[in-house]
Design a protein around this motif. Structure first.
Motif, PDB file in Angstrom:
ATOM      1  N   TRP A 197       0.814  -1.201   0.143  1.00 33.01           N
ATOM      2  CA  TRP A 197       0.057   0.027   0.103  1.00 33.01           C
ATOM      3  C   TRP A 197       0.754   1.221   0.094  1.00 33.01           C
ATOM      4  N   GLN A 198       2.214   1.161  -0.031  1.00 36.82           N
ATOM      5  CA  GLN A 198       3.004   2.132  -0.037  1.00 36.82           C
ATOM      6  C   GLN A 198       2.928   3.187  -1.220  1.00 36.82           C
ATOM      7  N   PRO A 199       2.420   4.225  -1.332  1.00 32.92           N
ATOM      8  CA  PRO A 199       2.087   5.222  -2.389  1.00 32.92           C
ATOM      9  C   PRO A 199       3.134   5.360  -3.287  1.00 32.92           C
ATOM     10  N   SER A 200       4.457   5.361  -2.920  1.00 30.20           N
ATOM     11  CA  SER A 200       5.474   5.740  -3.879  1.00 30.20           C
ATOM     12  C   SER A 200       5.561   4.617  -4.927  1.00 30.20           C
ATOM     13  N   PHE A 201       5.129   3.319  -4.711  1.00 30.21           N
ATOM     14  CA  PHE A 201       5.153   2.545  -5.854  1.00 30.21           C
ATOM     15  C   PHE A 201       4.573   2.738  -6.943  1.00 30.21           C
TER      16      PHE A 201
ATOM     17  N   LEU B 291       6.899  -8.141  -2.930  1.00 33.02           N
ATOM     18  CA  LEU B 291       5.587  -7.631  -2.268  1.00 33.02           C
ATOM     19  C   LEU B 291       4.514  -8.174  -3.178  1.00 33.02           C
ATOM     20  N   PRO B 292       4.007  -9.435  -3.257  1.00 39.54           N
ATOM     21  CA  PRO B 292       2.993  -9.629  -4.132  1.00 39.54           C
ATOM     22  C   PRO B 292       1.663  -8.667  -4.059  1.00 39.54           C
ATOM     23  N   GLY B 293       1.628  -8.026  -3.227  1.00 34.85           N
ATOM     24  CA  GLY B 293       0.314  -7.164  -2.935  1.00 34.85           C
ATOM     25  C   GLY B 293       0.354  -5.890  -3.823  1.00 34.85           C
ATOM     26  N   ILE B 294       1.471  -5.644  -4.289  1.00 33.14           N
ATOM     27  CA  ILE B 294       1.514  -4.409  -5.302  1.00 33.14           C
ATOM     28  C   ILE B 294       0.820  -4.632  -6.529  1.00 33.14           C
ATOM     29  N   GLU B 295      -0.596  -4.396  -6.618  1.00 33.81           N
ATOM     30  CA  GLU B 295      -1.309  -4.453  -7.885  1.00 33.81           C
ATOM     31  C   GLU B 295      -2.281  -3.196  -8.034  1.00 33.81           C
ATOM     32  N   PHE B 296      -2.506  -3.088  -9.266  1.00 39.03           N
ATOM     33  CA  PHE B 296      -2.980  -1.892  -9.887  1.00 39.03           C
ATOM     34  C   PHE B 296      -4.392  -1.508  -9.058  1.00 39.03           C
ATOM     35  N   TRP B 297      -5.219  -2.290  -8.825  1.00 39.90           N
ATOM     36  CA  TRP B 297      -6.664  -2.140  -8.402  1.00 39.90           C
ATOM     37  C   TRP B 297      -6.383  -1.251  -6.911  1.00 39.90           C
ATOM     38  N   ARG B 298      -5.208  -1.232  -6.324  1.00 46.00           N
ATOM     39  CA  ARG B 298      -5.187  -0.548  -5.139  1.00 46.00           C
ATOM     40  C   ARG B 298      -4.948   1.030  -5.437  1.00 46.00           C
ATOM     41  N   LEU B 299      -4.575   1.551  -6.669  1.00 42.70           N
ATOM     42  CA  LEU B 299      -4.248   2.911  -6.848  1.00 42.70           C
ATOM     43  C   LEU B 299      -5.517   3.657  -6.687  1.00 42.70           C
TER      44      LEU B 299
END
Length: 397
Positions: free
Chosen positions: A332-336, A354-362
């Motif tokens: 959930w780190q915004p900088s990613f 970090l498997p959780g870096i996914e586009f739907w979180r943006l």
């Protein structure tokens, strides 16, 4: 409000720097397909020629004695079959007819079937741990298991969409994909930084708002300027992208907007049509660019130095690289999410583990960042007097 927006829009467009940047931005995007055709791009046929050479080289590197026994013979058979399949696919690409060659289907088979068979052979070789030169295969010859599974998914997607393998990297659809990725990762941030770097400063230093009546809350000016710059940037960008695509249709093969593009979702790589991939990149770019315009226009009034504003902006865009030296805790780190292509394709998730870096979180992160910016700049602007230098609007009697 409507009058204020109209006045701000005219004021911004009358600025020579704004017009020059927007024109240059449009010319670059609109002529991108012509510029891209000037560079040397490796044809898929040539890439397979290199793989064909590697497939032969591995036989010379492995001792003949290692091919003895049941496992060794099976490995030798799979490696030999891969070499043959690579040669067949290279020939298919050289003919530029599609996945098969008319009249030769029984001899060269189908490109997709050949590719799937190679991928299945590679998966077997990954499991052949008893082979004496297994480590050599892993280090020199075999792609990773994840890459092999991704290849299988790609061939299945081509079959599902009923498409031929793309032999021409200059095809209109392929150029569009390259342009979008370059635009979203680099060009967009450069343009919005240059456009917004001193607009708010000019407003306050030259007291343009006096002519429209004071007080006009700085926070309202901040929102209006950011929104107008966002609209101008994306209006020019979309027209430029369309012009570039139309120009490429004249000079090259069209390709297909349904061609599979990889996307990382649910911690796996899947494939979607290119037009969906393009819309996803554009949508994410619109969210991130609006947040950055809010930051840049606000900073330009606080800092009042365009070069320092641009430096700070560049630091924010590239801030995600700091996680190469520190261990990130959460996806959930915004900088990613300033690295949009890395998030969409899954390269960021793989790089930072970090498997959780996914586009739907943006969108969720974007709402949180927007609320934070509203609060921060509301607090900052409360310390800045709206009526600067004691100027007042002239009142007629």
């Amino acid at each position: 409000m409507k009058k204020l927006i109209k006045w701000n829009g005219k004021l911004m467009l009358r600025d020579w720097k704004t017009r020059l940047l927007l024109i240059g931005f449009f010319v670059f995007l609109g002529s991108f397909s012509l510029l891209y055709r000037q560079q040397n791009v490796t044809l898929p046929e040539v890439q397979l020629r290199s793989e064909y050479s590697d497939a032969h080289q591995i036989f010379r590197m492995i001792p003949d004695s290692h091919f003895e026994g049941e496992v060794g013979q099976e490995v030798q058979l799979r490696l030999g079959r891969n070499s043959t399949l690579i040669g067949l696919n290279r020939y298919i690409l050289s003919q530029r007819e599609g996945n098969t060659i008319d009249g030769w289907e029984e001899v060269v088979s189908d490109y997709l079937n050949n590719g799937r068979e190679m991928a299945e052979n590679n998966l077997f070789l990954h499991e052949a741990t008893e082979f004496e030169s297994y480590e050599l295969l892993q280090s020199v010859y075999l792609p990773s298991v994840a890459e092999t599974q991704q290849e299988l998914a790609f061939y299945n997607a081509l079959e599902d969409y009923g498409l031929d393998i793309e032999w021409n990297p200059y095809a209109s659809s392929q150029i569009l994909e390259q342009q979008l990725e370059l635009f979203i990762t680099t060009i967009l941030f450069i343009v919005i930084a240059l456009l917004a770097g001193d607009h708010f400063t000019k407003e306050q230093m030259k007291n343009y708002s006096v002519t429209q009546g004071i007080p006009i809350p700085i926070k309202r000016q901040w929102r209006i300027r950011s929104s107008l710059l966002w609209a101008m940037t994306w209006g020019v960008a979309l027209i430029g992208l369309l012009c570039s695509y139309l120009i490429s249709l004249v000079f090259e093969t069209t390709g297909s907007l349904n061609y599979p593009s990889d996307i990382y979702i649910n911690q796996t790589v899947s494939y979607i049509p290119l037009w969906q991939y393009a819309l996803l990149l554009l949508g994410m770019g619109m969210i991130v660019s609006y947040l950055f315009l809010l930051i840049i226009t606000g900073l330009s009034w606080m800092i009042r130095n365009v070069y320092l504003t641009l430096f700070v902006t560049a630091g924010l865009v590239m801030f995600y690289t700091i996680w190469q030296f520190f261990t990130p805790v959460t996806g959930w780190q915004p900088s990613f999410y300033t690295n949009i292509v890395g998030v969409v394709t899954g390269s960021s998730a793989a790089q930072y583990q970090l498997p959780g870096i996914e586009f739907w979180r943006l969108p969720l992160i974007g709402v949180g960042v927007w609320l934070m910016l509203e609060g921060v700049f509301h607090y900052i602007f409360s310390f800045i007097p709206t009526q600067t230098l004691g100027l007042k609007r002239r009142e007629s009697k």
